[in-house]
Each structure stands twice: as C-alpha cells, then as structure tokens.
Design an enzyme around this catalytic site. Structure first.
Site, PDB file in Angstrom:
ATOM      1  N   HIS A   7       0.826  -1.208   0.000  1.00 46.46           N
ATOM      2  CA  HIS A   7       0.000   0.000   0.000  1.00 46.46           C
ATOM      3  C   HIS A   7       0.859   1.255   0.000  1.00 46.46           C
ATOM      4  O   HIS A   7       2.057   1.199   0.269  1.00 46.46           O
ATOM      5  CB  HIS A   7      -0.972   0.026   1.191  1.00 46.46           C
ATOM      6  N   HIS A  80       4.010   7.355   3.429  1.00 47.35           N
ATOM      7  CA  HIS A  80       4.948   6.230   3.361  1.00 47.35           C
ATOM      8  C   HIS A  80       4.531   5.261   2.267  1.00 47.35           C
ATOM      9  O   HIS A  80       3.412   5.349   1.748  1.00 47.35           O
ATOM     10  CB  HIS A  80       5.037   5.487   4.715  1.00 47.35           C
ATOM     11  N   GLU A 131       7.777   1.367   4.902  1.00 43.35           N
ATOM     12  CA  GLU A 131       7.238   0.348   5.805  1.00 43.35           C
ATOM     13  C   GLU A 131       7.493  -1.013   5.171  1.00 43.35           C
ATOM     14  O   GLU A 131       7.223  -1.210   3.989  1.00 43.35           O
ATOM     15  CB  GLU A 131       5.722   0.574   5.982  1.00 43.35           C
TER      16      GLU A 131
HETATM   17 CO    CO Z   1       1.150   1.610   6.189  1.00 44.05          CO
END
Ligand code: CO
Length: 136
Positions: A7, A80, A131
C-alpha cells in the site's frame, strides 16, 4: 528481499474528505470502514485498488506523529510506502546490517493488516519513509 507493493500511506486531515476524493474523482469502489489504531493515535481507512491499496491515515489527536506531518503538510500528502517481505525479522536484520535505521524500538509491531511491520528511517531510503510488512 523486496516483495509486492502492499500500500501507499496517505496522511489526511479528514478521512471522509479523502474517501470522497478517491471515490468521486478517481472512481474507487471498494472502500473499507475506517478503524482506530489507538497505539499509533490514528484512524486508518483502506481503499482497494486492482493491484494495491491506499492507506488513508488521520491523526486522532495532536500527539500522533501523523499530526506533526500534517503541520508540515496541512492538506495532507503521501506519507509512506509499504512493501511486503516474506520474513520481517530477516528483512529487519538485513536492513540493519546494511546500515539502515529502524524507527522506534527496532522490534516489529503489529500493523494495520494484522501482520508484523517495521519502518525504515527516510534518511536511509532516499527521503521515503518505507514500511516493511510481513506478507499476510
Ligand atoms: Co502503512
């Protein structure tokens, strides 16, 4: 090591306004209910795309790290990107061995998808907060 793009995290002052953008401007149809992640002090809402997701993040209050991001970027913005890895501990150890800094305690915590995650310092990733998430 790097796997699928899971994502893109987008910080927003209003999940409802952002949901409207993705739904009405871009035609997104699969939008999940928002939920709170109290320990991170954020509301989270996933928008499904054919090949990935957008993770909308809104601070619950001023103590959230995302609140600091919104002070710098009042309209919100890209926060992110999240890549899947097969083994979060192996990925963490490899990143640290290569000189990257892991945010927080350095130990994985459970992320919004219920699998362990870590964040890599943006200064060690060309300005991008990355991440890493163990694949579901
Ligand atoms: Co995230």
């Amino acid at each position: 090591m790097i796997g699928r793009l899971n994502h893109v995290g987008v910080a927003t002052p209003s999940i409802e306004q952002s949901v409207a953008l993705y739904r009405d401007m871009l035609g997104a149809t699969k939008i999940h209910d928002k939920f709170s992640m109290e320990e991170q002090g954020v509301w989270v809402c996933f928008v499904d795309l054919p090949n990935s997701q957008i993770e909308l993040i809104e601070p619950i209050d001023d103590t959230s790290p995302v609140a600091g991001f919104l002070k710098q970027n009042p309209a919100g913005g890209q926060h992110h990107i999240c890549f899947e890895v097969d083994d979060i501990i192996a990925a963490r150890d490899e990143m640290v061995a290569k000189g990257a800094r892991v945010l927080g305690t350095g130990e994985p915590r459970i992320g919004a998808h219920g699998t362990p995650i870590i964040f890599i310092h943006p200064k060690d990733m060309g300005g991008v907060l990355v991440e890493l998430m163990q694949s579901p």
